[in-house]
Structures are given as C-alpha cells and as structure tokens.
Design a protein around this motif. Structure first.
Motif, short mmCIF file in Angstrom:
data_model
loop_
_atom_site.label_atom_id
_atom_site.label_comp_id
_atom_site.label_asym_id
_atom_site.label_seq_id
_atom_site.Cartn_x
_atom_site.Cartn_y
_atom_site.Cartn_z
N THR A 227 0.84 -1.20 0.00
CA THR A 227 0.00 0.00 0.00
C THR A 227 0.87 1.25 0.00
O THR A 227 2.08 1.17 0.28
CB THR A 227 -0.87 0.05 1.27
N PRO A 228 0.28 2.42 -0.27
CA PRO A 228 0.99 3.66 0.04
C PRO A 228 1.41 3.66 1.52
O PRO A 228 0.80 2.98 2.36
CB PRO A 228 -0.05 4.75 -0.26
N LEU A 229 2.44 4.43 1.83
CA LEU A 229 3.06 4.33 3.16
C LEU A 229 2.10 4.60 4.31
O LEU A 229 2.18 3.96 5.36
CB LEU A 229 4.25 5.29 3.24
N ALA A 230 1.20 5.56 4.12
CA ALA A 230 0.31 5.95 5.22
C ALA A 230 -0.86 5.01 5.40
O ALA A 230 -1.60 5.12 6.39
CB ALA A 230 -0.21 7.37 4.98
N GLU A 231 -1.04 4.05 4.49
CA GLU A 231 -2.27 3.25 4.47
C GLU A 231 -2.07 1.80 4.92
O GLU A 231 -3.04 1.03 4.97
CB GLU A 231 -2.88 3.27 3.07
N GLY A 232 -0.85 1.40 5.23
CA GLY A 232 -0.59 0.01 5.60
C GLY A 232 -0.73 -0.24 7.09
O GLY A 232 -1.05 0.65 7.88
N ASP A 233 -0.45 -1.47 7.48
CA ASP A 233 -0.61 -1.89 8.87
C ASP A 233 0.54 -1.42 9.76
O ASP A 233 0.37 -1.30 10.98
CB ASP A 233 -0.68 -3.42 8.94
N ILE A 234 1.70 -1.18 9.18
CA ILE A 234 2.88 -0.80 9.97
C ILE A 234 2.85 0.70 10.23
O ILE A 234 2.67 1.50 9.30
CB ILE A 234 4.18 -1.17 9.23
N ASP A 235 2.98 1.08 11.49
CA ASP A 235 3.03 2.50 11.86
C ASP A 235 4.44 3.02 11.58
O ASP A 235 5.32 2.95 12.43
CB ASP A 235 2.67 2.67 13.34
N LEU A 236 4.64 3.53 10.37
CA LEU A 236 5.97 3.94 9.96
C LEU A 236 6.46 5.17 10.71
O LEU A 236 7.67 5.35 10.91
CB LEU A 236 6.01 4.19 8.45
N LEU A 237 5.55 6.03 11.13
CA LEU A 237 5.99 7.20 11.91
C LEU A 237 6.55 6.74 13.26
O LEU A 237 7.55 7.30 13.74
CB LEU A 237 4.82 8.17 12.12
N LYS A 238 5.95 5.73 13.83
CA LYS A 238 6.48 5.14 15.06
C LYS A 238 7.85 4.53 14.82
O LYS A 238 8.76 4.66 15.65
CB LYS A 238 5.50 4.08 15.57
N VAL A 239 8.04 3.89 13.67
CA VAL A 239 9.33 3.30 13.33
C VAL A 239 10.40 4.39 13.21
O VAL A 239 11.51 4.26 13.75
CB VAL A 239 9.24 2.49 12.01
N VAL A 240 10.08 5.48 12.51
CA VAL A 240 11.03 6.58 12.34
C VAL A 240 11.43 7.15 13.69
O VAL A 240 12.62 7.38 13.97
CB VAL A 240 10.44 7.67 11.43
#
Length: 284
Positions: A227-240
């Motif tokens: 998916t686009p980055l903001a729409e998936g299951d992984i909280d990428l902002l939390k990862v960053v």
C-alpha cells in the motif's frame, strides 16, 4: 531533521535526468543511485559508472538540489559458477568505489536467492563468503555495506544476523526494509520487535508498507498487499521515531511499491508519492 530520500525504480524507464525531475517534483531531498552493472539498461542507458558518468550524475543531482544517499548493488552471491560469483563480488566493490568517489556513505547490498540444487546452508555460506571478500574493500574506503532484508533468505532475521556475525566486519550493517519482513510472513507484532532488534545495526532504510487481514498470524511469503506508506498496517511514523531514539543517523528513504506503482498513470503515481513524502515528514 532527517533527509527524505527514495529509490528511483518507479522512474527507471525514463532517462536519468527525467527521473531526477520527477524526484524533485515529489519533494524529496535525495535519491538512491543504481549501478547499471546490476540494473541493465536502467534509465534508457543514460547512466554510467565510469569516472565521467559518475561526475555527470553528481552534477545533475546537484543541479536539482538532490543528494545521492546511497549507491545500490543488485548482487546475488548464490551463483552456479565461481566466475559468476566473483563477478558479483567485483560489482559490489565497483559500487563501493563509486560511493567513495561521490562522498556517499552507504552501498545498499543484497545477499542472494535460493538456487536449484543448492541447500539453504550452501546459499548462506556463499553469501557469507561474498561479504568476507567485499567488506575489507568497504572498510578501506570508509563505506558501509547496508544488507537489506530482501527475498527468501535474508528476510529470515536469524539468517540475516548470522551473516553479520560470521562476516564480522564493521563495514557490514543493515538496510531495514520495513515492508519486506511483513511480506516474508512475520506477524505485525514480530515485525515491530525485529525493527527494535536491528535498529542499532541500521545505516539505511527502505520505507514500505502493506496490509493483510491476518495481521497476527504467520503467513506464507507474499501474502500481503503493498500500500501507500500511510495506508498500511505498519506505523511507519512510530518506526522513524524509534530509530531516532536509538541514535539512527542515516536517511529515511522510501521504496514505495504500492499496488499499481508500475501500471498507474505517472501523474497518479507522483500524487501518491508526494503524499507519502509529506507523511514521513510529519514524523518530525
């Protein structure tokens, strides 16, 4: 503030300069430079890694206000002959030399893929040998080899860590691809734990996301939808933010392989990528 970078494969059918125009339009700070030795015919043959070609690439990047954040090898150390294996090692060394020439601290590398007639152990041993041959070259030039969790071998986090341990080189580190562990079949909670585990070893990132209804089940390889980055299951902002807390000093680089990234009209792709750049910047 981290630099926001991206892979450029989505624009690989354009000329190199045309791809830079698109990357700048998206609002990026930098991009990953692909070695045509591994990526045959990329950018319509308009990118070269000879001295003149690297100088031209650097000048073009500067003219668009973009930083070259990594040099990317597409190596596979699991080969059927010694000659092919040694060619892959030399290709990685070529990337190291290019990175040193460009003042870029990272070469993104792969390990290898399963090969018919070879056991998993033989494949892993070949990958370890390849890095034992390439890593001293990287050490001498002050360049890090960022091993990506990619494909069917190094997405196994225990094998990934075994490779790093047995090669035992300060030059061999990790490129975390956030979507690939999920693609491999790890549960969402396991993926988050893996990121924490690998953070101290990480020198480069690929931000990627995906979704599945079976978030907390072990699944087969590939049983997610990117998916686009903001729409998936992984909280990428939390990862960053986690990476920042762990002392990560590299770039935040997108490898946005959402459904349709190779088939949608380019204007739509650019629209989605712009949103994902803004999404990553919101982490800061």
């Amino acid at each position: 503030m981290y630099l926001i970078s991206s892979t450029a494969l989505v624009f690989s059918k354009l000329t190199f300069e045309e791809s830079l125009k698109r990357l700048k339009e998206i609002g990026l700070d930098g991009f990953e430079l692909y070695n045509p030795f591994f990526y045959k015919g990329i950018f319509q043959g308009t990118l070269s890694f000879d001295p003149d070609g690297l100088k031209r690439a650097e000048e073009l990047a500067d003219s668009y206000g973009l930083k070259i954040t990594s040099v990317n090898a597409g190596n596979n150390f699991v080969q059927k002959s010694r000659d092919l294996f040694e060619s892959q090692v030399e290709g990685v060394k070529m990337c190291v030399d290019a990175a040193a020439r460009l003042g870029t601290p990272v070469v993104r590398v792969f390990g290898g893929e399963p090969s018919e007639g070879k056991t998993e152990e033989e494949c892993v041993r070949a990958i370890i040998e390849g890095f034992k041959l390439a890593a001293p070259h990287a050490e001498d030039r002050g360049v890090a080899l960022a091993l990506e969790n990619h494909g069917r071998i190094t997405n196994n986090v225990d094998i990934l860590l075994r490779i790093l341990d047995e090669v035992n080189s300060e030059a061999l580190k990790v490129n975390i691809d956030t979507g690939n562990f999920y693609w491999y079949g790890y549960r969402l909670s396991e993926v988050e734990e893996i990121f924490e585990r690998l953070a101290p070893l990480t020198v480069h990132t690929h931000m990627k996301n995906g979704t599945t209804e079976r978030k907390e089940e072990r699944r087969g390889i590939g049983e997610i939808r990117f998916t686009p980055l903001a729409e998936g299951d992984i909280d990428l902002l939390k990862v960053v933010r986690m990476l920042k807390e762990k002392g990560y000093k590299g770039v935040i680089s997108m490898e946005d392989e959402f459904e349709g990234w190779t088939t949608l009209p380019q204007e739509k792709v650019i629209e989605i990528l712009k949103r994902d750049v803004d999404y990553l910047r919101s982490a800061f």
